[in-house]
Scaffold this active site. Structure first.
Site, PDB file in Angstrom:
ATOM      1  CG  HIS A 165      -2.077  -0.907   1.194  1.00  0.00           C
ATOM      2  ND1 HIS A 165      -1.937  -2.249   1.061  1.00  0.00           N
ATOM      3  CD2 HIS A 165      -3.420  -0.704   1.302  1.00  0.00           C
ATOM      4  CE1 HIS A 165      -3.118  -2.846   1.093  1.00  0.00           C
ATOM      5  NE2 HIS A 165      -4.040  -1.932   1.230  1.00  0.00           N
ATOM      6  N   GLY A 214      -0.577  -2.842  -5.431  1.00  0.00           N
ATOM      7  CA  GLY A 214      -1.680  -3.772  -5.222  1.00  0.00           C
ATOM      8  C   GLY A 214      -3.005  -3.066  -4.985  1.00  0.00           C
ATOM      9  CG  HIS A 215      -5.713  -0.396  -2.314  1.00  0.00           C
ATOM     10  ND1 HIS A 215      -6.494   0.477  -3.022  1.00  0.00           N
ATOM     11  CD2 HIS A 215      -6.463  -0.800  -1.267  1.00  0.00           C
ATOM     12  CE1 HIS A 215      -7.677   0.598  -2.418  1.00  0.00           C
ATOM     13  NE2 HIS A 215      -7.694  -0.166  -1.356  1.00  0.00           N
ATOM     14  CG  HIS A 275     -10.277  -4.846  -2.535  1.00  0.00           C
ATOM     15  ND1 HIS A 275     -10.503  -3.490  -2.517  1.00  0.00           N
ATOM     16  CD2 HIS A 275     -10.070  -5.216  -1.245  1.00  0.00           C
ATOM     17  CE1 HIS A 275     -10.430  -3.049  -1.268  1.00  0.00           C
ATOM     18  NE2 HIS A 275     -10.174  -4.083  -0.482  1.00  0.00           N
ATOM     19  CD  GLU A 327     -11.714  -5.765   2.430  1.00  0.00           C
ATOM     20  OE1 GLU A 327     -12.173  -5.084   3.341  1.00  0.00           O
ATOM     21  OE2 GLU A 327     -10.574  -5.611   1.949  1.00  0.00           O
ATOM     22  CD  GLU A 343     -14.178  -1.033   2.354  1.00  0.00           C
ATOM     23  OE1 GLU A 343     -13.810  -2.068   1.772  1.00  0.00           O
ATOM     24  OE2 GLU A 343     -13.393  -0.144   2.737  1.00  0.00           O
ATOM     25  CB  CYS A 345     -13.984   2.637   1.102  1.00  0.00           C
ATOM     26  SG  CYS A 345     -13.252   3.346   2.574  1.00  0.00           S
ATOM     27  CB  CYS A 420     -10.290   2.534   4.811  1.00  0.00           C
ATOM     28  SG  CYS A 420     -11.372   1.093   4.911  1.00  0.00           S
ATOM     29  CB  CYS A 421     -15.284   3.409   6.192  1.00  0.00           C
ATOM     30  SG  CYS A 421     -15.119   1.819   5.347  1.00  0.00           S
TER      31      CYS A 421
END
Ligand SMILES: [Zn+2]
Length: 659
Positions: A165, A214-215, A275, A327, A343, A345, A420-421
């Site tokens: 990340h 990866g994200h 995801h 997710e 989610e 996010c 995160c949210c």
């Protein structure tokens, strides 16, 4: 760490490298003048939400409760201490998730947007000032800035892109810096972000490492940094990351390469996969890079994936992602209401992605999707007091539900180990007025209806539209147009996809105004003070799902206007099990106010039947389902559930047999 005071002149190479960028709107997404877009965003100073309206109240709650709550929790959970340790100011061990910096960055972004509206907020100002200075001190001499890898795992730096990340966190830092610079709240944060971005260009740019994160997130962030600075290498690097994705560079990982959208080149993807938040942030970056470079293949792919996502894999609430395990998006039509991951996010990311598609194309369907997500999947995540949050937003919570983790609770929590949210909500709500309207060559377009006002320059003159409405509770929208333009221009008003009938009056008189492509377009020389009334009929709708959505076959969802409704245990007679309730199709569903529920302005009343399940889990099917005992039902807006009790809830209601 090398200490650098923010008042110091920038080190060599960090000053302006191009002519000053042209004035851009102070907006969450600000395409460059040459970008291939149909619509131009207004800045946050060109729009205002009335605190008496629902969106205005959300925004005020965000300022008064959610952002201070996030700041408190960044201190309480070690996010700030991590950065102090990275700056060499303490010997504390790193705590929290390895991407915990991103929560700081997102809160900072939200604080910047909020300070643009409320410059007198001293505590918010000190958070922004202190955090900006801390980030500058925590930054390495080479520009690297990530407290986990600096404090806890220096040898791992850049070594595990599928997991680390690092670029994701960098992306959120960049977005915070862009917000702080555009608003003028803290322009010098951009120097911190640029030092890091320059390191990324050096390491990952042409001739450099062929890697992706990866994200996804860095792609949209670098495009925005390019928009802010005009520095082309940032945009080129964003495009390079998109070009490199889909080659399997990240390896199979735990869930396979489709988990991080690395299984097929982004331009060739036919389905949303993996995801959901990663997929949606990636799609936002594809649109940003597509419109800035004129690369239609990226925009075409994003629109194609929208069709797959919205027509086959999106919940009726606008939520994305049905699987908890990774997710992730599920198979087509795999949309279980009780096991929905959905989610927060992902809903926010969908809103942001759809805004970019709306700007790029001007197509109403993207505004429709923004509205659906905002009033349902995003709004439900926040408690009435603005200090508790859902991570996962299922459409059903069963009697006896037991959550297997933080994200599977039947109640909102004040914070999360993976937090995160809440900061994502903070940054969206603080900039919400930037998403109401746009301007284009021929006029002003209003996409989301809220009490407030928008101003813009149209046809070379200043134009102001004041909006009075109780939307989404009522469908009447009253607009007062103030324009000094002496040439005709067009006021475009969106007719939402849920609306089958509407009426328009101008200056008190009815006009025939057929909607075209989702908008009523009113073209004239506007006399100052002209009133326009748009009446959107808002009957209760019984929504059914595509027959392939097995999980809700035989059920309906109740909706009115943009709001999806639900049944909650709190409205049932004591002892009633929600799962035994059926909707009686013979009884009309009506909308009305309930004086005893002041936080729920419009509720729905309906007729139900109470089935009497036998003791066995399975039995031979009867030839005909018997009617159960009748009962009166009250349905409340889905976004408000869980504010009175944790009790069971369901959006999709089984329909009782007739006859
Ligand atoms: Zn989240």
């Amino acid at each position: 760490m090398t200490e650098q005071k923010l008042s110091d002149p920038p080190p060599p190479g960090l000053g302006p490298r191009e002519p000053t960028a042209p004035v851009a709107p102070v907006a969450p997404v600000a395409p460059r003048p040459g970008a291939v877009v149909a619509l131009r965003p207004l800045g946050v100073h060109e729009a205002r939400l009335d605190p008496g309206g629902l969106l205005g109240r959300w925004q005020r709650r965000n300022a008064e409760d959610t952002i201070p709550h996030c700041v408190d929790n960044l201190h309480a959970h070690g996010n700030i201490a991590n950065l102090r340790a990275a700056a060499g100011e303490s010997g504390d061990a790193f705590t929290g998730m390895w991407f915990a910096d991103s929560d700081v960055h997102k809160t900072l972004e939200g604080a910047a947007w909020e300070l643009a509206s409320s410059p007198g907020d001293a505590s918010l100002r000190s958070f922004v000032d202190d955090t900006t200075a801390l980030l500058a001190r925590a930054q390495g001499p080479d520009g690297y800035l990530n407290s986990y890898f600096t404090v806890a795992a220096p040898d791992e730096r850049w070594r595990r892109p599928e997991w680390s990340h690092e670029l994701y966190c960098a992306g959120h830092l960049v977005q915070a810096a862009v917000a702080a610079a555009r608003t003028g709240v803290r322009p010098d944060l951009a120097a911190v972000a640029r030092r890091f971005a320059d390191l990324l260009v050096e390491r990952f740019g042409p001739g450099g490492a062929e890697e992706v994160c990866g994200h996804p997130e860095i792609e949209t962030a670098l495009a925005e940094l390019y928009r802010l600075t005009g520095h082309r290498p940032y945009l080129d690097l964003a495009r390079r990351f998109l070009d490199l994705r889909g080659r399997g560079l990240l390896g199979p990982g735990r869930f396979g390469p489709a988990y991080y959208q690395d299984h097929v080149p982004v331009r060739e993807a036919a389905e949303v996969t993996g995801h959901a938040v990663r997929q949606l942030y990636l799609l936002a970056g594809m649109v940003d890079v597509g419109v800035e470079t004129g690369d239609h293949t990226l925009l075409d792919a994003a629109e194609r994936l929208w069709e797959d996502a919205v027509h086959r894999r999106t919940y009726v609430t606008g939520a994305h992602g049905s699987r908890h395990r990774d997710e992730a998006y599920g198979d087509p039509y795999e949309l279980p209401p009780d096991r929905a991951y959905a989610e927060t996010c992902a809903a926010i990311a969908s809103f942001q992605w759809n805004w970019r598609l709306l700007l790029a194309t001007g197509r109403a369907r993207y505004a429709d999707e923004m509205e659906r997500a905002l009033y349902n999947a995003v709004a439900v995540a926040v408690s009435l007091d603005g200090r508790r949050f859902f991570y996962s937003n299922p459409l059903q919570s069963r009697t006896g539900h037991t959550g297997s983790g933080e994200e599977a609770q039947a109640r909102r929590l004040p914070w999360y180990s993976c937090a995160c949210c809440p900061p994502n909500i903070a940054r969206l709500m603080a900039s919400l007025h930037g998403y109401l309207a746009t301007a284009a060559g021929d006029g002003l377009q209003i996409h989301l209806y809220a009490a407030g006002s928008v101003t813009a320059e149209v046809a070379g003159s200043a134009v102001r539209v004041d909006v009075r409405t109780e939307y989404p509770w009522q469908g009447r929208i009253e607009l007062t147009v103030t324009s000094e333009a002496d040439t005709p221009w067009t006021l475009a008003l969106r007719v939402p996809d849920w609306c089958d009938a509407y009426a328009v009056r101008i200056g008190g008189g009815p006009v025939t105004a057929p909607a075209r492509d989702g908008y009523v377009r009113l073209t004239r020389v506007w006399a100052p003070g002209t009133t326009v009334v748009l009446d959107l009929e808002m009957p209760v709708r019984r929504v059914t799902a595509h027959p392939r959505v097995d999980a809700v076959r035989g059920c309906v969802a109740l909706a009115r206007g943009p709001l999806v409704y639900c049944l909650e245990q709190a409205d049932l007679p004591p002892g009633t099990v929600l799962e035994d309730v059926r909707l009686d199709p013979a009884v009309p569903v009506e909308a009305g106010r309930r004086e005893d529920l002041p936080d729920f302005p419009v509720v729905l009343t309906a007729g139900g039947r109470l089935s009497e399940p036998g003791a066995s889990l399975y039995a031979t099917a009867p030839a005909r389902e018997r009617h159960g005992a009748p009962l009166a039902l009250t349905a409340v807006p889905y976004f408000l559930w869980g504010n009175r009790s944790e009790g069971p809830m369901r959006v999709w209601i089984p329909v009782a047999a007739t006859g």
